[in-house]
Design a protein around this motif. Structure first.
Motif, PDB file in Angstrom:
ATOM      1  N   ILE A  23       0.839  -1.199   0.000  1.00 31.88           N
ATOM      2  CA  ILE A  23       0.000   0.000   0.000  1.00 31.88           C
ATOM      3  C   ILE A  23       0.875   1.250   0.000  1.00 31.88           C
ATOM      4  O   ILE A  23       0.630   2.201  -0.740  1.00 31.88           O
ATOM      5  CB  ILE A  23      -0.964  -0.005   1.206  1.00 31.88           C
ATOM      6  N   THR A  24       1.927   1.237   0.810  1.00 27.60           N
ATOM      7  CA  THR A  24       2.849   2.375   0.864  1.00 27.60           C
ATOM      8  C   THR A  24       3.519   2.586  -0.482  1.00 27.60           C
ATOM      9  O   THR A  24       3.600   3.716  -0.975  1.00 27.60           O
ATOM     10  CB  THR A  24       3.908   2.158   1.964  1.00 27.60           C
ATOM     11  N   GLN A  25       3.982   1.510  -1.097  1.00 26.80           N
ATOM     12  CA  GLN A  25       4.634   1.636  -2.394  1.00 26.80           C
ATOM     13  C   GLN A  25       3.665   2.165  -3.451  1.00 26.80           C
ATOM     14  O   GLN A  25       4.034   2.989  -4.282  1.00 26.80           O
ATOM     15  CB  GLN A  25       5.228   0.291  -2.813  1.00 26.80           C
ATOM     16  N   ARG A  26       2.408   1.720  -3.409  1.00 20.98           N
ATOM     17  CA  ARG A  26       1.415   2.231  -4.362  1.00 20.98           C
ATOM     18  C   ARG A  26       1.170   3.726  -4.132  1.00 20.98           C
ATOM     19  O   ARG A  26       1.093   4.501  -5.092  1.00 20.98           O
ATOM     20  CB  ARG A  26       0.104   1.456  -4.253  1.00 20.98           C
ATOM     21  N   ARG A  27       1.086   4.152  -2.871  1.00 26.69           N
ATOM     22  CA  ARG A  27       0.900   5.571  -2.578  1.00 26.69           C
ATOM     23  C   ARG A  27       2.074   6.388  -3.098  1.00 26.69           C
ATOM     24  O   ARG A  27       1.887   7.495  -3.623  1.00 26.69           O
ATOM     25  CB  ARG A  27       0.736   5.776  -1.070  1.00 26.69           C
ATOM     26  N   ILE A  28       3.274   5.852  -2.985  1.00 30.63           N
ATOM     27  CA  ILE A  28       4.464   6.545  -3.484  1.00 30.63           C
ATOM     28  C   ILE A  28       4.406   6.678  -5.005  1.00 30.63           C
ATOM     29  O   ILE A  28       4.659   7.747  -5.562  1.00 30.63           O
ATOM     30  CB  ILE A  28       5.745   5.824  -3.021  1.00 30.63           C
ATOM     31  N   GLU A  39       3.888  19.104 -11.766  1.00 29.03           N
ATOM     32  CA  GLU A  39       5.096  19.913 -11.563  1.00 29.03           C
ATOM     33  C   GLU A  39       6.173  19.699 -12.628  1.00 29.03           C
ATOM     34  O   GLU A  39       7.048  20.523 -12.789  1.00 29.03           O
ATOM     35  CB  GLU A  39       5.719  19.600 -10.192  1.00 29.03           C
ATOM     36  N   GLY A  40       6.132  18.541 -13.285  1.00 24.84           N
ATOM     37  CA  GLY A  40       7.178  18.195 -14.243  1.00 24.84           C
ATOM     38  C   GLY A  40       8.211  17.283 -13.597  1.00 24.84           C
ATOM     39  O   GLY A  40       8.448  17.350 -12.389  1.00 24.84           O
ATOM     40  N   ALA A  41       8.811  16.449 -14.415  1.00 18.76           N
ATOM     41  CA  ALA A  41       9.742  15.436 -13.917  1.00 18.76           C
ATOM     42  C   ALA A  41      10.950  16.029 -13.203  1.00 18.76           C
ATOM     43  O   ALA A  41      11.442  15.463 -12.227  1.00 18.76           O
ATOM     44  CB  ALA A  41      10.201  14.544 -15.069  1.00 18.76           C
ATOM     45  N   ASP A  42      11.415  17.176 -13.658  1.00 23.94           N
ATOM     46  CA  ASP A  42      12.628  17.752 -13.078  1.00 23.94           C
ATOM     47  C   ASP A  42      12.403  18.303 -11.671  1.00 23.94           C
ATOM     48  O   ASP A  42      13.353  18.577 -10.948  1.00 23.94           O
ATOM     49  CB  ASP A  42      13.192  18.838 -13.988  1.00 23.94           C
ATOM     50  N   ARG A  43      11.166  18.441 -11.250  1.00 25.03           N
ATOM     51  CA  ARG A  43      10.860  18.977  -9.916  1.00 25.03           C
ATOM     52  C   ARG A  43      10.609  17.885  -8.878  1.00 25.03           C
ATOM     53  O   ARG A  43      10.335  18.177  -7.723  1.00 25.03           O
ATOM     54  CB  ARG A  43       9.638  19.888  -9.992  1.00 25.03           C
ATOM     55  N   VAL A  44      10.687  16.625  -9.291  1.00 31.06           N
ATOM     56  CA  VAL A  44      10.414  15.512  -8.385  1.00 31.06           C
ATOM     57  C   VAL A  44      11.643  15.242  -7.514  1.00 31.06           C
ATOM     58  O   VAL A  44      12.734  15.032  -8.023  1.00 31.06           O
ATOM     59  CB  VAL A  44      10.030  14.242  -9.172  1.00 31.06           C
ATOM     60  N   THR A  45      11.440  15.277  -6.204  1.00 26.99           N
ATOM     61  CA  THR A  45      12.492  14.945  -5.244  1.00 26.99           C
ATOM     62  C   THR A  45      11.916  13.959  -4.233  1.00 26.99           C
ATOM     63  O   THR A  45      10.698  13.806  -4.114  1.00 26.99           O
ATOM     64  CB  THR A  45      12.987  16.186  -4.480  1.00 26.99           C
ATOM     65  N   HIS A  46      12.809  13.309  -3.487  1.00 27.37           N
ATOM     66  CA  HIS A  46      12.346  12.409  -2.429  1.00 27.37           C
ATOM     67  C   HIS A  46      11.447  13.171  -1.449  1.00 27.37           C
ATOM     68  O   HIS A  46      10.426  12.655  -1.010  1.00 27.37           O
ATOM     69  CB  HIS A  46      13.536  11.785  -1.693  1.00 27.37           C
ATOM     70  N   ALA A  47      11.833  14.382  -1.126  1.00 23.84           N
ATOM     71  CA  ALA A  47      11.067  15.158  -0.143  1.00 23.84           C
ATOM     72  C   ALA A  47       9.659  15.461  -0.645  1.00 23.84           C
ATOM     73  O   ALA A  47       8.684  15.323   0.110  1.00 23.84           O
ATOM     74  CB  ALA A  47      11.805  16.452   0.187  1.00 23.84           C
ATOM     75  N   THR A  48       9.526  15.875  -1.907  1.00 23.99           N
ATOM     76  CA  THR A  48       8.197  16.206  -2.420  1.00 23.99           C
ATOM     77  C   THR A  48       7.340  14.956  -2.580  1.00 23.99           C
ATOM     78  O   THR A  48       6.148  14.989  -2.295  1.00 23.99           O
ATOM     79  CB  THR A  48       8.267  16.982  -3.756  1.00 23.99           C
ATOM     80  N   VAL A  49       7.940  13.863  -3.016  1.00 23.96           N
ATOM     81  CA  VAL A  49       7.183  12.611  -3.148  1.00 23.96           C
ATOM     82  C   VAL A  49       6.692  12.158  -1.775  1.00 23.96           C
ATOM     83  O   VAL A  49       5.528  11.782  -1.610  1.00 23.96           O
ATOM     84  CB  VAL A  49       8.030  11.509  -3.820  1.00 23.96           C
ATOM     85  N   ALA A  50       7.557  12.205  -0.783  1.00 24.45           N
ATOM     86  CA  ALA A  50       7.172  11.799   0.570  1.00 24.45           C
ATOM     87  C   ALA A  50       6.023  12.660   1.083  1.00 24.45           C
ATOM     88  O   ALA A  50       5.060  12.147   1.663  1.00 24.45           O
ATOM     89  CB  ALA A  50       8.372  11.888   1.509  1.00 24.45           C
ATOM     90  N   ARG A  51       6.101  13.963   0.850  1.00 24.82           N
ATOM     91  CA  ARG A  51       5.050  14.869   1.316  1.00 24.82           C
ATOM     92  C   ARG A  51       3.723  14.536   0.657  1.00 24.82           C
ATOM     93  O   ARG A  51       2.694  14.406   1.327  1.00 24.82           O
ATOM     94  CB  ARG A  51       5.443  16.320   1.034  1.00 24.82           C
ATOM     95  N   VAL A  52       3.721  14.380  -0.667  1.00 25.88           N
ATOM     96  CA  VAL A  52       2.481  14.106  -1.387  1.00 25.88           C
ATOM     97  C   VAL A  52       1.935  12.712  -1.042  1.00 25.88           C
ATOM     98  O   VAL A  52       0.730  12.525  -0.908  1.00 25.88           O
ATOM     99  CB  VAL A  52       2.696  14.265  -2.911  1.00 25.88           C
ATOM    100  N   ALA A  53       2.812  11.739  -0.875  1.00 22.43           N
ATOM    101  CA  ALA A  53       2.390  10.376  -0.528  1.00 22.43           C
ATOM    102  C   ALA A  53       2.005  10.243   0.939  1.00 22.43           C
ATOM    103  O   ALA A  53       1.465   9.220   1.342  1.00 22.43           O
ATOM    104  CB  ALA A  53       3.509   9.385  -0.860  1.00 22.43           C
ATOM    105  N   GLN A  54       2.303  11.271   1.714  1.00 23.97           N
ATOM    106  CA  GLN A  54       2.032  11.293   3.148  1.00 23.97           C
ATOM    107  C   GLN A  54       2.750  10.152   3.873  1.00 23.97           C
ATOM    108  O   GLN A  54       2.180   9.421   4.678  1.00 23.97           O
ATOM    109  CB  GLN A  54       0.527  11.256   3.430  1.00 23.97           C
ATOM    110  N   VAL A  55       4.033  10.016   3.534  1.00 26.58           N
ATOM    111  CA  VAL A  55       4.907   9.078   4.232  1.00 26.58           C
ATOM    112  C   VAL A  55       6.139   9.847   4.693  1.00 26.58           C
ATOM    113  O   VAL A  55       6.440  10.922   4.172  1.00 26.58           O
ATOM    114  CB  VAL A  55       5.338   7.889   3.336  1.00 26.58           C
ATOM    115  N   ALA A  56       6.831   9.291   5.643  1.00 24.95           N
ATOM    116  CA  ALA A  56       8.065   9.909   6.109  1.00 24.95           C
ATOM    117  C   ALA A  56       9.119   9.801   5.004  1.00 24.95           C
ATOM    118  O   ALA A  56       9.161   8.821   4.261  1.00 24.95           O
ATOM    119  CB  ALA A  56       8.565   9.221   7.369  1.00 24.95           C
ATOM    120  N   GLU A  57       9.947  10.811   4.907  1.00 22.38           N
ATOM    121  CA  GLU A  57      11.016  10.783   3.901  1.00 22.38           C
ATOM    122  C   GLU A  57      11.921   9.566   4.120  1.00 22.38           C
ATOM    123  O   GLU A  57      12.374   8.943   3.171  1.00 22.38           O
ATOM    124  CB  GLU A  57      11.812  12.083   3.960  1.00 22.38           C
ATOM    125  N   ARG A  58      12.139   9.222   5.370  1.00 23.45           N
ATOM    126  CA  ARG A  58      12.946   8.039   5.696  1.00 23.45           C
ATOM    127  C   ARG A  58      12.313   6.761   5.132  1.00 23.45           C
ATOM    128  O   ARG A  58      12.998   5.871   4.642  1.00 23.45           O
ATOM    129  CB  ARG A  58      13.107   7.941   7.206  1.00 23.45           C
TER     130      ARG A  58
END
Length: 94
Positions: A23-28, A39-58
């Motif tokens: 489930i976590t991987q699907r949310r990611i 936002e475009g591919a060049d704006r994707v970071t671990h931090a933004t993905v974690a925020r949008v997926a509502q998971v910890a960056e870790r």
């Protein structure tokens, strides 16, 4: 444990934990899709993905240690979503 040591793998199997991980991987992956579209591919970071997926960056880094690993998984997921995984790689797979 020193900085260079990796933690030991868990020695138990839990159907609930495996389900939660999927489930976590699907949310990611869904968060990646939303970010790439908005936002475009060049704006994707671990931090933004974690925020949008509502998971910890870790948590995100635990599943995808590098940006390349994240993108490889995302591209594979997209291929599966649109059915590209069903097409043969070459004439020998027909």
């Amino acid at each position: 444990m020193s900085v260079n040591e990796t933690p030991a793998k868990r020695r138990y199997s839990s159907a609930l934990r495996e389900s939660q991980a999927k489930i976590t991987q699907r949310r990611i992956m869904e968060a990646m899709a939303d970010l790439v579209a908005s936002e475009g591919a060049d704006r994707v970071t671990h931090a933004t993905v974690a925020r949008v997926a509502q998971v910890a960056e870790r948590t995100l880094y635990r599943h995808y240690r590098t940006k390349d690993a994240l993108w490889d998984s995302f591209l594979e997921w997209v291929s599966e979503q649109v059915g590209l995984a069903r097409f043969p790689e070459d004439e020998h797979e027909l």
